[in-house]
Scaffold this motif. Sequence first.
Motif, PDB file in Angstrom:
ATOM      1  N   SER A   1      39.466  42.465  29.397  1.00 47.04           N
ATOM      2  CA  SER A   1      38.092  42.861  29.086  1.00 47.04           C
ATOM      3  C   SER A   1      37.590  43.899  30.084  1.00 47.04           C
ATOM      4  CB  SER A   1      37.188  41.633  29.113  1.00 47.04           C
ATOM      5  OG  SER A   1      35.835  41.991  28.846  1.00 47.04           O
TER       6      SER A   1
ATOM      7  N   GLN B   1      39.166  47.250  29.229  1.00 47.49           N
ATOM      8  CA  GLN B   1      38.543  47.872  28.061  1.00 47.49           C
ATOM      9  C   GLN B   1      37.209  48.508  28.414  1.00 47.49           C
ATOM     10  OE1 GLN B   1      37.858  45.175  24.795  1.00 47.49           O
ATOM     11  NE2 GLN B   1      36.414  46.573  23.800  1.00 47.49           N
ATOM     12  N   HIS B   2      36.346  47.769  29.107  1.00 48.04           N
ATOM     13  CA  HIS B   2      35.017  48.290  29.423  1.00 48.04           C
ATOM     14  C   HIS B   2      35.098  49.459  30.401  1.00 48.04           C
ATOM     15  CE1 HIS B   2      32.501  45.499  27.237  1.00 48.04           C
ATOM     16  NE2 HIS B   2      33.176  44.478  27.721  1.00 48.04           N
TER      17      HIS B   2
ATOM     18  N   ALA C   1      37.866  40.927  37.707  1.00 47.49           N
ATOM     19  CA  ALA C   1      37.172  40.659  36.450  1.00 47.49           C
ATOM     20  C   ALA C   1      36.358  39.372  36.544  1.00 47.49           C
ATOM     21  CB  ALA C   1      38.178  40.575  35.306  1.00 47.49           C
TER      22      ALA C   1
ATOM     23  N   ILE D   1      26.436  44.866  31.292  1.00 46.82           N
ATOM     24  CA  ILE D   1      27.800  45.398  31.350  1.00 46.82           C
ATOM     25  C   ILE D   1      27.908  46.478  32.419  1.00 46.82           C
ATOM     26  CG2 ILE D   1      29.480  46.802  30.082  1.00 46.82           C
ATOM     27  CD1 ILE D   1      28.698  45.244  27.571  1.00 46.82           C
TER      28      ILE D   1
ATOM     29  N   THR E   1      38.269  38.249  31.149  1.00 46.06           N
ATOM     30  CA  THR E   1      39.673  38.499  31.449  1.00 46.06           C
ATOM     31  C   THR E   1      39.840  39.888  32.053  1.00 46.06           C
ATOM     32  OG1 THR E   1      40.121  39.473  29.274  1.00 46.06           O
ATOM     33  CG2 THR E   1      40.382  37.072  29.487  1.00 46.06           C
TER      34      THR E   1
ATOM     35  N   PHE F   1      33.491  39.349  33.792  1.00 51.06           N
ATOM     36  CA  PHE F   1      34.292  39.623  32.601  1.00 51.06           C
ATOM     37  C   PHE F   1      35.279  38.478  32.410  1.00 51.06           C
ATOM     38  CE2 PHE F   1      33.174  44.135  33.604  1.00 51.06           C
ATOM     39  CZ  PHE F   1      32.448  44.375  32.438  1.00 51.06           C
TER      40      PHE F   1
ATOM     41  N   ASP G   1      42.638  40.634  37.578  1.00 52.89           N
ATOM     42  CA  ASP G   1      42.037  39.464  36.944  1.00 52.89           C
ATOM     43  C   ASP G   1      40.982  38.825  37.840  1.00 52.89           C
ATOM     44  OD1 ASP G   1      43.553  39.802  34.685  1.00 52.89           O
ATOM     45  OD2 ASP G   1      45.025  38.251  35.168  1.00 52.89           O
TER      46      ASP G   1
END
Length: 330
Positions: free
Chosen positions: A294, A297-298, A284, A262, A291, A289, A281
């Motif tokens: 995601s 969030q990370h 990502a 990650i 999406t 990732f 996108d």
Amino acid sequence: MRVTEPHRVVVLALDGVYPFELGIPTRVFGSADGRYEVRTCSVDGRPVRSGADFDIAVRHDAAVLETADTVVIPPCDIEAILENGLPEPVSAALARIPVGARLVSICTGAAVVAAAGLLDGRPATTHWNATDRFRTAFPRVRLDPDVLYVDDGTLLTSAGAAAGVDLCLHLIRLDHGSEVANTVARRCVVPPWRDGGQAQYIEQPVPRTTSAGTGAARDWALRHLNLPLTLDDLARRAGMSGRTFARRFRDEVGESPGRWLIQQRLFRARELLESTDLPIDRVAAEVGFATGASLRQHLHEAIGVSPLTYRRTFRAGSAPAPKVRTAMTS
């Protein structure tokens, strides 16, 4: 042609200074194409005794600290400081640092900052081998001996020796973005960041195993971050079972394969956010990732901002300092 004044870095050499660490700021910041100006001083402008078999002559006394944007304190002979606190001349020198200037320590230079009372109640790190003595002398410091460095805004501390290089690169990354920091790292022939914390360097028995290490699998993963990589994928690359690979990986890197993966995806995503106009996108997808949500969030969990906010900040050439940041989130 640069139209702005270079950022002034002043390095304070104290008696017993370690020559290698003393030279880190000049070597790293000096490789940033004139973005920084580095000056080295002693308390009184006289030569200082080094931790080697020679003394070091400097060109400036503590007055130059008053001109600093960033002050760096390399490791020095801290035994007397741990026992008796700072000598008055050193305290007076530190008092000349301008309000708002960044104060950075390398290795056990953190003891100088702590003895001045500047780390009370704040997070910090130092060389793992000095942890017990440091905690005894400075119980109010929130010491974290497991990380390579800690960024607490205008106060930054790093672990031993090469972690000072990591921290200087981190500062360049904050000031000018990953592309400049990566260029400096290449010129210094060092990695732009290192995986794991101090745990991987603490003296401990070498695992008794005849299997190959995980380095080749990690290199392969970094070249294929866009793929939906799993622990089994990496283990197969290393020719190990999943359980053996996970154990060896943690021994070598200091953390789990999933967490490491990650972080590598986030490092690459941040480079793309800084250096390209790719939609979120697409960024990502490029780094693996599933999406854009995601990635959002990370990234927010790691550094507290959204991809769009990060891009606006770093593409503009300036970055706000986070409350706490270690090498693994920089």
